[in-house]
Design a protein around this motif. Structure first.
Motif, PDB file in Angstrom:
ATOM      1  N   PRO A 140      25.516  -7.367  -6.960  1.00 32.82           N
ATOM      2  CA  PRO A 140      25.377  -6.100  -7.680  1.00 32.82           C
ATOM      3  C   PRO A 140      24.339  -5.190  -7.005  1.00 32.82           C
ATOM      4  O   PRO A 140      23.385  -5.706  -6.417  1.00 32.82           O
ATOM      5  N   PRO A 141      24.526  -3.867  -7.089  1.00 32.29           N
ATOM      6  CA  PRO A 141      25.655  -3.156  -7.699  1.00 32.29           C
ATOM      7  C   PRO A 141      26.852  -3.140  -6.750  1.00 32.29           C
ATOM      8  O   PRO A 141      26.685  -3.249  -5.535  1.00 32.29           O
ATOM      9  N   SER A 142      28.039  -2.989  -7.288  1.00 29.03           N
ATOM     10  CA  SER A 142      29.262  -3.044  -6.479  1.00 29.03           C
ATOM     11  C   SER A 142      30.219  -1.950  -6.936  1.00 29.03           C
ATOM     12  O   SER A 142      30.578  -1.891  -8.110  1.00 29.03           O
ATOM     13  N   ILE A 143      30.621  -1.100  -6.011  1.00 26.92           N
ATOM     14  CA  ILE A 143      31.541  -0.014  -6.356  1.00 26.92           C
ATOM     15  C   ILE A 143      32.895  -0.560  -6.823  1.00 26.92           C
ATOM     16  O   ILE A 143      33.436  -0.105  -7.845  1.00 26.92           O
ATOM     17  N   PRO A 144      33.498  -1.559  -6.133  1.00 25.09           N
ATOM     18  CA  PRO A 144      34.753  -2.119  -6.658  1.00 25.09           C
ATOM     19  C   PRO A 144      34.612  -2.715  -8.055  1.00 25.09           C
ATOM     20  O   PRO A 144      35.536  -2.636  -8.863  1.00 25.09           O
ATOM     21  N   MET A 145      33.457  -3.315  -8.361  1.00 25.60           N
ATOM     22  CA  MET A 145      33.254  -3.844  -9.710  1.00 25.60           C
ATOM     23  C   MET A 145      33.239  -2.726 -10.748  1.00 25.60           C
ATOM     24  O   MET A 145      33.761  -2.884 -11.863  1.00 25.60           O
ATOM     25  N   ILE A 146      32.653  -1.588 -10.388  1.00 29.13           N
ATOM     26  CA  ILE A 146      32.639  -0.446 -11.309  1.00 29.13           C
ATOM     27  C   ILE A 146      34.067   0.019 -11.570  1.00 29.13           C
ATOM     28  O   ILE A 146      34.468   0.259 -12.714  1.00 29.13           O
ATOM     29  N   LEU A 147      34.856   0.129 -10.504  1.00 26.02           N
ATOM     30  CA  LEU A 147      36.254   0.565 -10.638  1.00 26.02           C
ATOM     31  C   LEU A 147      37.056  -0.429 -11.468  1.00 26.02           C
ATOM     32  O   LEU A 147      37.866  -0.036 -12.318  1.00 26.02           O
ATOM     33  N   TYR A 148      36.837  -1.728 -11.228  1.00 26.98           N
ATOM     34  CA  TYR A 148      37.550  -2.743 -12.008  1.00 26.98           C
ATOM     35  C   TYR A 148      37.183  -2.631 -13.486  1.00 26.98           C
ATOM     36  O   TYR A 148      38.063  -2.677 -14.355  1.00 26.98           O
ATOM     37  N   ALA A 149      35.889  -2.523 -13.761  1.00 27.90           N
ATOM     38  CA  ALA A 149      35.447  -2.475 -15.159  1.00 27.90           C
ATOM     39  C   ALA A 149      36.044  -1.279 -15.888  1.00 27.90           C
ATOM     40  O   ALA A 149      36.463  -1.387 -17.045  1.00 27.90           O
ATOM     41  N   VAL A 150      36.108  -0.122 -15.207  1.00 22.56           N
ATOM     42  CA  VAL A 150      36.705   1.068 -15.818  1.00 22.56           C
ATOM     43  C   VAL A 150      38.204   0.855 -16.032  1.00 22.56           C
ATOM     44  O   VAL A 150      38.754   1.202 -17.083  1.00 22.56           O
ATOM     45  N   SER A 151      38.884   0.256 -15.045  1.00 20.17           N
ATOM     46  CA  SER A 151      40.332   0.036 -15.137  1.00 20.17           C
ATOM     47  C   SER A 151      40.684  -1.001 -16.200  1.00 20.17           C
ATOM     48  O   SER A 151      41.703  -0.868 -16.891  1.00 20.17           O
ATOM     49  N   ALA A 152      39.843  -2.042 -16.319  1.00 20.46           N
ATOM     50  CA  ALA A 152      40.151  -3.140 -17.236  1.00 20.46           C
ATOM     51  C   ALA A 152      39.484  -2.987 -18.594  1.00 20.46           C
ATOM     52  O   ALA A 152      39.733  -3.790 -19.507  1.00 20.46           O
ATOM     53  N   THR A 163      36.224  -3.358 -19.330  1.00 22.74           N
ATOM     54  CA  THR A 163      35.253  -4.429 -19.561  1.00 22.74           C
ATOM     55  C   THR A 163      33.857  -3.969 -19.149  1.00 22.74           C
ATOM     56  O   THR A 163      33.660  -2.828 -18.725  1.00 22.74           O
ATOM     57  N   SER A 164      32.880  -4.846 -19.245  1.00 19.36           N
ATOM     58  CA  SER A 164      31.476  -4.480 -19.041  1.00 19.36           C
ATOM     59  C   SER A 164      31.094  -4.477 -17.563  1.00 19.36           C
ATOM     60  O   SER A 164      31.239  -5.490 -16.870  1.00 19.36           O
ATOM     61  N   ILE A 165      30.571  -3.342 -17.086  1.00 19.56           N
ATOM     62  CA  ILE A 165      30.072  -3.268 -15.714  1.00 19.56           C
ATOM     63  C   ILE A 165      28.852  -4.177 -15.556  1.00 19.56           C
ATOM     64  O   ILE A 165      28.719  -4.901 -14.560  1.00 19.56           O
ATOM     65  N   GLU A 166      27.959  -4.125 -16.528  1.00 13.75           N
ATOM     66  CA  GLU A 166      26.725  -4.912 -16.431  1.00 13.75           C
ATOM     67  C   GLU A 166      27.013  -6.411 -16.327  1.00 13.75           C
ATOM     68  O   GLU A 166      26.398  -7.126 -15.523  1.00 13.75           O
ATOM     69  N   GLN A 167      27.960  -6.911 -17.134  1.00 16.53           N
ATOM     70  CA  GLN A 167      28.293  -8.331 -17.081  1.00 16.53           C
ATOM     71  C   GLN A 167      28.932  -8.708 -15.745  1.00 16.53           C
ATOM     72  O   GLN A 167      28.681  -9.789 -15.216  1.00 16.53           O
ATOM     73  N   LEU A 168      29.739  -7.819 -15.199  1.00 13.83           N
ATOM     74  CA  LEU A 168      30.322  -8.066 -13.875  1.00 13.83           C
ATOM     75  C   LEU A 168      29.234  -8.150 -12.816  1.00 13.83           C
ATOM     76  O   LEU A 168      29.275  -9.017 -11.927  1.00 13.83           O
ATOM     77  N   PHE A 169      28.266  -7.252 -12.895  1.00 16.18           N
ATOM     78  CA  PHE A 169      27.157  -7.278 -11.936  1.00 16.18           C
ATOM     79  C   PHE A 169      26.409  -8.615 -12.003  1.00 16.18           C
ATOM     80  O   PHE A 169      26.098  -9.223 -10.973  1.00 16.18           O
ATOM     81  N   VAL A 170      26.139  -9.055 -13.221  1.00 13.64           N
ATOM     82  CA  VAL A 170      25.419 -10.327 -13.381  1.00 13.64           C
ATOM     83  C   VAL A 170      26.245 -11.484 -12.828  1.00 13.64           C
ATOM     84  O   VAL A 170      25.723 -12.393 -12.169  1.00 13.64           O
ATOM     85  N   ALA A 171      27.557 -11.459 -13.068  1.00 11.59           N
ATOM     86  CA  ALA A 171      28.433 -12.529 -12.578  1.00 11.59           C
ATOM     87  C   ALA A 171      28.472 -12.587 -11.060  1.00 11.59           C
ATOM     88  O   ALA A 171      28.763 -13.642 -10.475  1.00 11.59           O
ATOM     89  N   GLY A 172      28.176 -11.473 -10.379  1.00  5.64           N
ATOM     90  CA  GLY A 172      28.242 -11.448  -8.918  1.00  5.64           C
ATOM     91  C   GLY A 172      27.045 -12.054  -8.205  1.00  5.64           C
ATOM     92  O   GLY A 172      27.100 -12.287  -6.992  1.00  5.64           O
ATOM     93  N   VAL A 173      25.978 -12.330  -8.926  1.00  5.37           N
ATOM     94  CA  VAL A 173      24.749 -12.801  -8.275  1.00  5.37           C
ATOM     95  C   VAL A 173      24.946 -14.155  -7.606  1.00  5.37           C
ATOM     96  O   VAL A 173      24.679 -14.326  -6.406  1.00  5.37           O
ATOM     97  N   ALA A 174      25.401 -15.158  -8.368  1.00 10.70           N
ATOM     98  CA  ALA A 174      25.556 -16.514  -7.823  1.00 10.70           C
ATOM     99  C   ALA A 174      26.562 -16.562  -6.663  1.00 10.70           C
ATOM    100  O   ALA A 174      26.266 -17.152  -5.608  1.00 10.70           O
ATOM    101  N   PRO A 175      27.762 -15.951  -6.775  1.00 13.32           N
ATOM    102  CA  PRO A 175      28.691 -15.957  -5.635  1.00 13.32           C
ATOM    103  C   PRO A 175      28.122 -15.268  -4.401  1.00 13.32           C
ATOM    104  O   PRO A 175      28.364 -15.709  -3.275  1.00 13.32           O
ATOM    105  N   GLY A 176      27.363 -14.177  -4.610  1.00 21.37           N
ATOM    106  CA  GLY A 176      26.764 -13.487  -3.474  1.00 21.37           C
ATOM    107  C   GLY A 176      25.779 -14.362  -2.728  1.00 21.37           C
ATOM    108  O   GLY A 176      25.768 -14.408  -1.483  1.00 21.37           O
TER     109      GLY A 176
END
Length: 426
Positions: free
Chosen positions: A152-164, A166-179
């Motif tokens: 995080p922050p991730s532009i594709p995650m923002i686009l996904y969250a708007v399209s789906a 869902t929560s941008i903030e939760q997506l950002f948090v979920a990206g920490v461990a994989p990154g």
């Protein structure tokens, strides 16, 4: 029949090099005309405007601008100096520095293309000068830049969250461990190459130099603390954090008194064009999304697949293959805009967490940035290194395997990426 005709129209326009946003809008208008008549077009302009002016989307140009300011004000060079002092004593240390700085830059820009353009112009020539093969330098820089859309922050995650929805903030948090997993894996492969090809050690470990470079880069470390600390602590939304990132980058740039106005202007223009392309895609997707929803296409597709299997892990496997394939041919923004609204009913029907699925989509598209023919990030790295894309792709294969491994872990062991989301939000 209408759906098949629209697909033919869309593909035909893309093949003759019509921009995807325009092709998508034309296909959406054609669908509305064929099914509902001219009366359905009365609100087209208003729908497109509303779709592209959502508050959450403001974060995209803000993060791009923050990355531009960061690169034009000497921040990037200070990061490289600090990370080099910290791990440059390892064989192939400059390759490790490359990954480490990409990891940090990813926390500001949210764009892999911005990452590879900013860091590649510094790191690739330096690696070539130190004896690293240009193909290796380009492959590593390209793959590590893809961390920018996972961390995080991730532009594709923002686009996904708007399209789906869902929560941008939760997506950002979920990206920490994989990154972090991806960065560790890329460093491991880089170290293997360094041992195999006897790549140079940059410098002996010097605690005094570590201290000096740390103090010099200290204002820079405030940036991720402000952005991620604000989001994770619940003090600001992702959009507000983007505004804070710009403000903090300006303050740090003024502190260093090294702002290169020419470089800043160029980066801002590039970022503006990149943002305009994304916004056009979002606006055009409103037309296609409206038509598909009225025609019940997503719902029908979800029902058909769920009739075939209701096992969510098999469904995830099918969707992984699907996104990997479209990643060969579409940029990440276009893939999200085109596909996510269609598959959202499916993931809800299968009981898949939309935040978890958003991370899976993002990882797939990060891999797509490394696989020709589109491979926007890989092409940028090859251009900087002046290396043949197919030769670089051969060297890049082990790094892609690392990203694939992270994808499989995150897909089938969701507790790894989701434990922070559970801790902070659920």
């Amino acid at each position: 029949m209408v759906i098949a005709l629209l697909l033919v129209i869309l593909l035909a326009l893309i093949v003759i090099n019509v921009p995807i946003a325009v092709a998508l809008a034309v296909a959406g208008v054609a669908g509305l005309l064929l099914t509902e008549g001219p009366g359905a077009l009365v609100t087209v302009a208003l729908d497109m405007y509303d779709g592209s002016t959502k508050f959450s989307l403001i974060a995209i140009p803000m993060f791009v601008l923050a990355g531009a300011i960061m690169n034009a004000s000497g921040i990037t060079v200070r990061l490289i100096n600090f990370v080099s002092a910290l791990i440059g004593f390892v064989r192939g240390g400059l390759a490790m520095v490359n990954v480490g700085v990409s990891l940090f830059f990813a926390e500001i820009s949210g764009s892999a293309v911005a990452d590879v353009a900013a860091l590649g112009s510094i790191m690739i020539p330096e690696m070539k000068k130190r004896g690293y093969p240009k193909e290796f330098a380009a492959a590593l820089t390209s793959s590590s830049a893809s961390l920018a859309i996972i961390i995080p922050p991730s532009i594709p995650m923002i686009l996904y969250a708007v399209s789906a929805g869902t929560s941008i903030e939760q997506l950002f948090v979920a990206g920490v461990a994989p990154g972090l997993l991806g960065a560790a894996g890329l460093m491991g492969v880089a170290y293997y190459f360094a041992r195999r090809y006897n790549l140079p050690v940059e410098e002996a470990f010097n605690l005094r130099r570590v201290r000096e470079t740390f103090i010099d880069a200290l204002p820079t470390f405030a940036l991720p603390v402000i952005i991620l600390g604000g989001i994770f602590g619940g003090f600001v939304t992702a959009t507000e954090a983007a505004g804070l990132a710009v403000l903090a980058s300006i303050v740090v740039g003024i502190w260093y008194r090294e702002v290169d106005l020419r470089k800043l202007k160029s980066a801002m223009l590039d970022g503006g064009m990149q943002t305009a392309v994304v916004m056009l895609l979002v606006a055009a997707s409103v037309l296609m999304g409206g038509f598909l929803t009225r025609a019940q296409v997503p719902q029908q597709m979800a029902a058909d697949l769920l009739a075939f299997t209701d096992n969510k892990y098999i469904i995830l496997l099918i969707l992984n293959i699907f996104f990997l394939v479209i990643g060969f041919f579409l940029h990440s923004a276009a893939a999200i805009i085109l596909v996510v609204p269609i598959v959202v009913p499916l993931i809800h029907g299968a009981g898949i967490d939309p935040v978890h699925f958003g991370l899976v989509v993002t990882l797939n598209l990060a891999i797509g940035q490394q696989t020709p023919p589109v491979a926007s990030v890989l092409i940028t790295a090859c251009s900087i290194a002046r290396a043949n894309i197919w030769e670089v792709s051969k060297v890049n294969l082990p790094f892609i395997i690392v990203l694939l491994t992270v994808l499989m872990i995150c897909t089938y062991v969701p507790a790894i990426p989701m434990f922070l989301v559970e801790y902070f939000y659920r």
